[in-house]
Design a protein around this motif. Structure first.
Motif: not given
Length: 203
Positions: A100-106, A111-112
């Motif tokens: 997976g790939y999630v940006l920190k401003n999500s 994120i959960h």
């Protein structure tokens, strides 16, 4: 409970993320590391269900680390959590084995969802990354000032030696820039790179 470990060199972010994850109800942070070396040490003791991994680390590249971790720990599930929203970086991470790939401003919800999805062995991309991947190739490209300078000289027909002299760079550095540009623009060779740059007015 889903056991999570975090690898990020920003102490404040690690503390905030740990607090967030521990409050979600079905997830808990069991350990954290601030560098590549600390990550290896941490995983040698115990493996989490999900490893949250940043791209930029003080002693190495998170994408390269991801690939190396997957080679040693093929069952490890990695979720990239980073500020890097470049298609080239995203591609490297996913090709390296990240699920997976999630940006920190999500959002915390996203994120959960990413942690739960990756823990189940499924792929997850945050909304912003999905939108980025759907854009035409030329719209995904983010070039640095130096890359634009080099690309302009390539379009003008300059050789690597001439570009190296013009920009005061080593010959190998120029070759590296060329290769990176071809990769970023997702073309097969210099001719296709020049054609796209002219058509899409990238410089």
């Amino acid at each position: 409970m889903i056991k999570v470990a975090i690898v990020d060199d920003h102490i404040f972010l690690v503390e905030a993320m740990e607090k967030l994850i521990n409050e979600l109800g079905d997830t808990e942070v069991i350990d954290h590391a601030y560098s590549v070396d600390e990550c290896w040490q941490m995983l040698s003791i115990s493996l989490p269900d999900v490893l949250l991994l940043d791209v930029g680390l003080p002693d190495g590249d998170g994408c390269q680390l991801c690939q190396e971790l997957m080679h040693k720990y093929p069952t490890l599930k990695i979720l990239m959590l980073t500020t890097y929203a470049e298609i080239a970086v995203i591609s490297r991470a996913l090709e390296g084995g990240a699920l997976g790939y999630v940006l920190k401003n999500s959002t915390s919800e996203e994120i959960h969802e990413g942690i739960r999805t990756v823990a189940a062995g499924e792929k997850f991309l945050c909304d912003k990354v999905q939108i980025l991947l759907k854009k035409p190739t030329y719209e995904r490209i983010t070039l640095t000032t130096r890359e634009r300078e080099l690309l302009k000289l390539v379009i003008e027909g300059k050789t690597n030696a001439e570009i190296a002299d013009k920009l005061c760079l080593a010959h190998q550095t120029v070759k590296g820039y060329r290769s990176n540009l071809i990769f970023k623009m997702q073309v097969n060779n210099t001719a296709e790179m020049v054609k796209m740059a002219i058509e899409k007015k990238l410089v």
